[in-house]
Design an enzyme around this catalytic site. Structure first.
Site, PDB file in Angstrom:
ATOM      1  CE1 TYR A  56      28.341 -32.389   1.185  1.00  0.00           C
ATOM      2  CE2 TYR A  56      28.325 -30.089   0.519  1.00  0.00           C
ATOM      3  CZ  TYR A  56      27.662 -31.284   0.730  1.00  0.00           C
ATOM      4  OH  TYR A  56      26.335 -31.360   0.485  1.00  0.00           O
ATOM      5  CB  ILE A 151      54.904 -30.348  -0.847  1.00  0.00           C
ATOM      6  CG1 ILE A 151      55.413 -31.136  -2.054  1.00  0.00           C
ATOM      7  CG2 ILE A 151      55.596 -28.978  -0.790  1.00  0.00           C
ATOM      8  CD1 ILE A 151      55.053 -30.531  -3.394  1.00  0.00           C
ATOM      9  N   PRO A 192      54.351 -51.269   1.376  1.00  0.00           N
ATOM     10  CG  PRO A 192      52.132 -50.932   0.710  1.00  0.00           C
ATOM     11  CD  PRO A 192      53.118 -52.011   1.069  1.00  0.00           C
ATOM     12  CB  CYS A 386      23.511 -24.822  15.702  1.00  0.00           C
ATOM     13  SG  CYS A 386      24.195 -23.150  15.612  1.00  0.00           S
ATOM     14  CG  LEU A 387      20.415 -25.123   9.989  1.00  0.00           C
ATOM     15  CD1 LEU A 387      20.042 -23.697   9.616  1.00  0.00           C
ATOM     16  CD2 LEU A 387      21.122 -25.797   8.815  1.00  0.00           C
ATOM     17  CG  HIS A 512      27.419 -26.488  18.006  1.00  0.00           C
ATOM     18  ND1 HIS A 512      27.064 -27.219  16.906  1.00  0.00           N
ATOM     19  CD2 HIS A 512      27.386 -25.192  17.628  1.00  0.00           C
ATOM     20  CE1 HIS A 512      26.832 -26.408  15.891  1.00  0.00           C
ATOM     21  NE2 HIS A 512      27.021 -25.167  16.309  1.00  0.00           N
ATOM     22  CD  GLU A 514      27.556 -30.524  18.279  1.00  0.00           C
ATOM     23  OE1 GLU A 514      26.649 -30.202  19.075  1.00  0.00           O
ATOM     24  OE2 GLU A 514      27.748 -29.933  17.194  1.00  0.00           O
TER      25      GLU A 514
HETATM   26  N1  GLN Z   1      23.901 -20.919   9.757  1.00  0.00           N
HETATM   27  C1  GLN Z   1      23.348 -20.702  11.064  1.00  0.00           C
HETATM   28  C2  GLN Z   1      23.936 -19.463  11.736  1.00  0.00           C
HETATM   29  O1  GLN Z   1      24.968 -18.977  11.341  1.00  0.00           O
HETATM   30  C3  GLN Z   1      23.569 -21.931  11.941  1.00  0.00           C
HETATM   31  C4  GLN Z   1      25.002 -22.222  12.235  1.00  0.00           C
HETATM   32  C5  GLN Z   1      25.229 -23.601  12.783  1.00  0.00           C
HETATM   33  O2  GLN Z   1      24.378 -24.476  12.664  1.00  0.00           O
HETATM   34  N2  GLN Z   1      26.382 -23.831  13.388  1.00  0.00           N
HETATM   35  O3  GLN Z   1      23.377 -18.963  12.668  1.00  0.00           O
END
Ligand code: GLN
Length: 548
Positions: A56, A151, A192, A386-387, A512, A514
């Protein structure tokens, strides 16, 4: 013999000017002339790495082959250059202090008072030289995170000042990125930028090259004025105007602006004719393509543009290979949970494919499960990362195996049916421990599956970043009810990929993909995912209503 020269890219006025893309484009331009290039990111925050930071606030956490959890700019470096990046290519204040304090505790400073200058700055220089003095490296492009005047960045800028002094500008050059804002009457303001260059000079660094971010190309008059006020020659004031089609045209734009001559001339290096054809090919694809596919990204970090940076880019790479443009529809799954069935279905009316990206924590999970069910039942191309894979499995267990309480022990440890769990919770497998699986590892792919068709090989290597696994207790039952386990770890122990039966295109992967996708060679799953989206779009009647 290699050159071992350094280009330091700093930023001024404000953040989010695209310093990572600017630094990467300079590196890409050098690489296009056959110079051997490497890149380094300096992050002045106190975290030791980006692993604990929320997407975020900070955007995606990028994972390297060796499992370092780094700033997302390393993803840009990997997409713009062919060098390989590891934990050594990402330096934070946390790492520098950790190392200096460790040495101090071991008595390595021989009773001296340990200070920011020279001990912290020496450690910063050591980390920069670790990359830049390698025998094969011609140019190291070092990007300094943050904005001049912060800083936190002072010790890093002091170390850079020392390096420039020691090595001279011929071997260590400062490039400063700034902003030319437009005020209400439409006038472009240079003040600026004058001030940010002054701030650089106050800490002892005179930038040699200035890149000005602006919406339209700079006028010669503006360059002249800035040259006068900043001590930077006019030929080295570069217009960093917005790209027309894609970030991948920026190396070409910079070249046209003369940045190559400006940098190399000052570094006593003869410019060579760059081969920019691969970047031009991407621009041409986007210029001439008249098709667009719309991809829904259903996750929980969708408000922040950069939270799924590498996935966004990888889907676009899939678009390049299929000659289509991509438009994204970001779906906040926490909000989507609250919708009625018909409202929920309407979300996907204009969507050709659905992607559920990675994530941690239980917020928005039920909206993701609902999204996966919708994609499965309505036969919409689907990629779960993944998730996203874990969601596919939870959804299948809830709606096909009829375990209404199926869940992941990450979200509901007390569920009687944790189809996703930590390894130690799975009685028969304990040797892996419960820590995060990080970095590159092998997956064994089953022939005849969608993922095999994508990669064309039974052995693939991709990067991981997760803690939970598909529970082995449910593997047989899931398979008996049709879920296809299309990939596992080489020892057959852990599920690496799944797909739905009787579905045009779906794949969930525990890794992943990507992170290894490149603009000139899309990750195979992204190529096939976009292809399936295009097929759906072309076979579909105009404006279908899949609602009820
Ligand atoms: N939260 C899930 C895990 O730890 C998926 C992690 C993720 O999507 N990178 O396995």
């Amino acid at each position: 013999m290699s050159l071992n020269k350094y280009i330091f890219v700093t930023g001024g006025v404000c953040s989010s000017l695209g310093k990572g893309v600017a630094a990467s484009s300079i590196a890409a331009l050098l690489e296009a002339q056959n110079f051997s290039v490497c890149m380094l990111k300096i992050d002045p925050y106190l975290n030791v790495d980006a692993g604990t930071m929320s997407p975020y606030q900070h955007g995606e956490v990028y994972v390297t082959d060796d499992g370092a959890e780094t700033d997302l700019d390393l993803g840009n470096y990997g997409r713009f250059t062919s060098a390989s990046y590891s934990k050594d290519n990402s330096v934070t204040t946390g790492q520098i202090y950790e190392e200096v304090i460790r040495r101090e505790r071991h008595g390595k400073y021989l009773g001296k008072c340990v200070q920011v200058v020279p001990h912290i700055t020496d450690e910063i220089k050591r980390r920069i030289y670790l990359i830049g003095e390698k025998p094969e490296v011609d140019f190291t492009v070092v990007e300094v995170g943050g904005t001049v005047g912060d800083i936190e960045s002072i010790p890093f800028l002091e170390a850079i000042r020392q390096i420039i002094h020691e090595k001279t500008v011929r071997n260590a050059l400062s490039v400063h990125l700034s902003l030319l804002p437009v005020v209400s009457c439409g006038e472009v303001k240079t003040k600026p930028t004058q001030h940010t260059v002054k701030a650089m000079r106050e800490i002892g660094i005179q930038p040699q090259v200035l890149i000005c971010r602006c919406s339209t190309p700079m006028e010669p008059e503006q360059k002249k004025k800035l040259a006068l006020f900043t001590n930077i020659d006019e030929d080295a004031v570069i217009s960093g105007h917005d790209a027309s089609y894609t970030i991948y045209e920026i190396p070409i734009n910079y070249y046209r602006e003369g940045i190559n001559e400006a940098i190399l001339k000052r570094m006593d290096t003869q410019p060579r004719t760059p081969d920019l054809s691969k970047w031009q090919a991407i621009v041409d694809t986007l210029k001439h393509s008249d098709k667009t596919v719309r991809v829904a990204m259903a996750g929980k970090y969708i408000q922040l543009e950069d939270a799924y940076k590498s996935i966004d880019e990888a889907v676009r790479h899939g678009g390049f290979e299929n000659n289509v443009k991509i438009s994204f529809k970001k779906i906040d799954t926490e909000e989507a949970e609250k919708l009625s069935d018909s409202e929920f279905a309407r979300l996907f009316d204009d969507v050709d494919a659905i992607l559920i990206p990675g994530g941690f924590g239980e917020r928005g999970i039920n909206g993701m499960v609902r999204t996966a069910r919708f994609a499965r039942e309505n036969k919409i191309p689907f990629l779960g990362i993944c998730l996203g894979l874990q969601i596919m499995v939870i959804e299948y267990a809830r709606n096909v195996l009829n375990y209404a309480d199926a869940d992941s022990s990450e979200f509901r440890p007390d569920s009687p049916h944790c189809v996703i769990s930590l390894l130690e919770e799975q009685a028969d497998v304990t040797q892996y421990g419960g820590s995060m699986r990080l970095g590159l590892s092998e997956s064994k792919i089953k022939k005849g599956t969608k993922i095999y068709a994508a990669y064309g090989t039974e052995s693939i290597f991709e990067r991981h970043r997760h803690r939970y696994e598909v529970s082995n207790k449910y593997k047989n039952e899931l398979q008996e009810k049709g879920l296809i386990i299309s990939g596992t770890t080489p020892d057959n122990e852990l599920v690496e990929s799944v797909e739905w039966p009787n579905h045009p295109w779906s794949t969930g992967v525990q890794f992943h993909p990507e992170f290894t996708s490149r603009p000139t060679k899309a990750g195979p799953l992204f190529r096939e995912f976009v292809k399936a989206a295009l097929e759906l779009k072309e076979n579909r009647q105009p404006s279908p209503s899949k609602a009820e």
